[in-house]
Design an enzyme around this catalytic site. Structure first.
Site, PDB file in Angstrom:
ATOM      1  N   TYR A   1       1.602   9.551  -9.638  1.00 27.58           N
ATOM      2  CA  TYR A   1       2.150  10.895  -9.484  1.00 27.58           C
ATOM      3  C   TYR A   1       3.592  11.015  -9.998  1.00 27.58           C
ATOM      4  CZ  TYR A   1      -1.892  11.333  -6.337  1.00 27.58           C
ATOM      5  OH  TYR A   1      -3.168  11.329  -5.803  1.00 27.58           O
TER       6      TYR A   1
ATOM      7  N   ASP B   1       0.875  -1.168   0.000  1.00 25.52           N
ATOM      8  CA  ASP B   1       0.000   0.000   0.000  1.00 25.52           C
ATOM      9  C   ASP B   1       0.908   1.212   0.000  1.00 25.52           C
ATOM     10  OD1 ASP B   1      -2.892   0.829   0.049  1.00 25.52           O
ATOM     11  OD2 ASP B   1      -2.086   2.083   1.648  1.00 25.52           O
TER      12      ASP B   1
HETATM   13  O1  LIG Z   1      -4.278  -1.436  -4.053  1.00 26.42           O
HETATM   14  P1  LIG Z   1      -3.679  -2.013  -5.308  1.00 26.42           P
HETATM   15  O2  LIG Z   1      -4.584  -2.972  -5.994  1.00 26.42           O
HETATM   16  O3  LIG Z   1      -2.310  -2.583  -5.102  1.00 26.42           O
HETATM   17  O4  LIG Z   1      -3.452  -0.800  -6.381  1.00 26.42           O
HETATM   18  P2  LIG Z   1      -3.701   0.780  -6.128  1.00 26.42           P
HETATM   19  O5  LIG Z   1      -3.292   1.525  -7.342  1.00 26.42           O
HETATM   20  O6  LIG Z   1      -5.102   0.981  -5.617  1.00 26.42           O
HETATM   21  O7  LIG Z   1      -2.637   1.096  -5.018  1.00 26.42           O
HETATM   22  P3  LIG Z   1      -2.797   1.816  -3.604  1.00 26.42           P
HETATM   23  O8  LIG Z   1      -4.127   1.549  -3.026  1.00 26.42           O
HETATM   24  O9  LIG Z   1      -1.588   1.406  -2.817  1.00 26.42           O
HETATM   25  O10 LIG Z   1      -2.696   3.348  -3.981  1.00 26.42           O
HETATM   26  C1  LIG Z   1      -1.454   3.863  -4.347  1.00 26.42           C
HETATM   27  C2  LIG Z   1      -1.610   5.166  -5.102  1.00 26.42           C
HETATM   28  O11 LIG Z   1      -0.498   5.998  -4.751  1.00 26.42           O
HETATM   29  C3  LIG Z   1       0.169   6.475  -5.878  1.00 26.42           C
HETATM   30  N1  LIG Z   1       1.504   5.849  -5.984  1.00 26.42           N
HETATM   31  C4  LIG Z   1       1.998   4.815  -5.250  1.00 26.42           C
HETATM   32  N2  LIG Z   1       3.218   4.478  -5.657  1.00 26.42           N
HETATM   33  C5  LIG Z   1       3.515   5.300  -6.670  1.00 26.42           C
HETATM   34  C6  LIG Z   1       4.635   5.435  -7.517  1.00 26.42           C
HETATM   35  O12 LIG Z   1       5.667   4.627  -7.421  1.00 26.42           O
HETATM   36  N3  LIG Z   1       4.602   6.378  -8.447  1.00 26.42           N
HETATM   37  C7  LIG Z   1       3.545   7.194  -8.588  1.00 26.42           C
HETATM   38  N4  LIG Z   1       2.448   7.134  -7.855  1.00 26.42           N
HETATM   39  C8  LIG Z   1       2.423   6.195  -6.881  1.00 26.42           C
HETATM   40  C9  LIG Z   1      -0.670   6.096  -7.082  1.00 26.42           C
HETATM   41  O13 LIG Z   1      -1.506   7.160  -7.400  1.00 26.42           O
HETATM   42  C10 LIG Z   1      -1.499   4.918  -6.610  1.00 26.42           C
HETATM   43  O14 LIG Z   1      -2.757   4.875  -7.211  1.00 26.42           O
HETATM   44 MG   LIG Z   2      -5.670   0.262  -3.782  1.00 25.72          MG
END
Ligand SMILES: O=P(O)(O)OP(=O)(O)OP(=O)(O)OC[C@H]1O[C@@H](n2cnc3c(O)ncnc32)[C@H](O)[C@@H]1O
Ligand SMILES: [Mg+2]
Length: 203
Positions: A161, A76
């Site tokens: 981002y 996450d």
């Molecule tokens: O929960 P899962 O299914 O793994 O996929 P998700 O995209 O919903 O993932 P998260 O709930 O962890 O939300 C993470 C958000 O934070 C941002 N994010 C996380 N890591 C990033 C990265 O390496 N580069 C750019 N944005 C990132 C991006 O907008 C993601 O949608």
């Molecule tokens: Mg998610």
């Protein structure tokens, strides 16, 4: 040769999933076979309502382990912006109100920071990675990647981002780095590599 141990990688974000698999593959733990959510029967997922990245990573990994009987790793993550008191944080994926809309999320963040001067644009990507075993054993690691939020987008790599995040010590955005450069420095790279000993111990 003993059968490889199967490790479920639980993410619904294809680009994040690719990063998770790349870093785990690069760690080259022999005897571990990575399994995607598309290779196991679909299961209901608990909403990511935790107050912290760690709680949410555990929610995802517990669901995967409990329903498949496999060891499960989940991430996450999000961006914590200093001038926004750490937000969007755990709300990063749905900051604009639409889950996973990278364009809208990034536009909203840029607009919110429109009047924030260069010296106060600090931010950190944060990742919590959780490994949950079928016997209930849990390991959680964390990685942080500091930088600043730029005023406009640059680059076509990465996701989320990345186009507006300029890592410390870099003059390029995260979206302008090669996948290998990003993995070497990123929050997720750091958190996952910290999890490797626990993954290796599965064999
Ligand atoms: O929960 P899962 O299914 O793994 O996929 P998700 O995209 O919903 O993932 P998260 O709930 O962890 O939300 C993470 C958000 O934070 C941002 N994010 C996380 N890591 C990033 C990265 O390496 N580069 C750019 N944005 C990132 C991006 O907008 C993601 O949608
Ligand atoms: Mg998610």
């Amino acid at each position: 040769m003993p059968e490889p141990v199967r490790l479920l990688v639980a993410s619904r974000n294809p680009k994040k999933l690719a990063e998770l698999r790349r870093v785990l593959d690069a760690a080259a733990v022999e005897g571990i076979e990575l399994v995607g959510l598309d290779e196991v029967p679909e299961y209901p997922e608990t909403p990511e309502t935790g107050a912290t990245f760690e709680e949410n990573a555990l929610i995802k990994a517990r669901d995967g382990a409990a329903t498949t009987g496999l060891a499960c790793v989940a991430d996450d993550s999000g961006i914590a912006v200093d001038a926004l008191n750490g937000m969007p944080g755990v709300l990063s994926a749905r900051w604009s109100g639409r889950h996973g809309d990278d364009e809208a999320n990034t536009s909203l963040l840029l607009a919110q920071l429109g009047d924030v001067p260069d010296e106060r644009r600090g931010a950190g990507f944060v990742s919590a990675c959780a490994l949950v075993l079928p016997d209930g054993t849990e390991t959680v690691t964390r990685g942080e990647w500091r930088g600043v939020v730029a005023r406009e987008r640059a680059g076509g790599g990465g996701f989320g981002y990345d186009p507006v995040f300029v890592p410390e010590g870099s003059d390029r955005s995260a979206a302008e780095l090669s996948p290998q450069e990003k993995d070497a420095a990123s929050h997720r790279g750091i958190a996952l590599r910290a999890l490797v000993p626990a993954i290796a111990a599965l064999r």
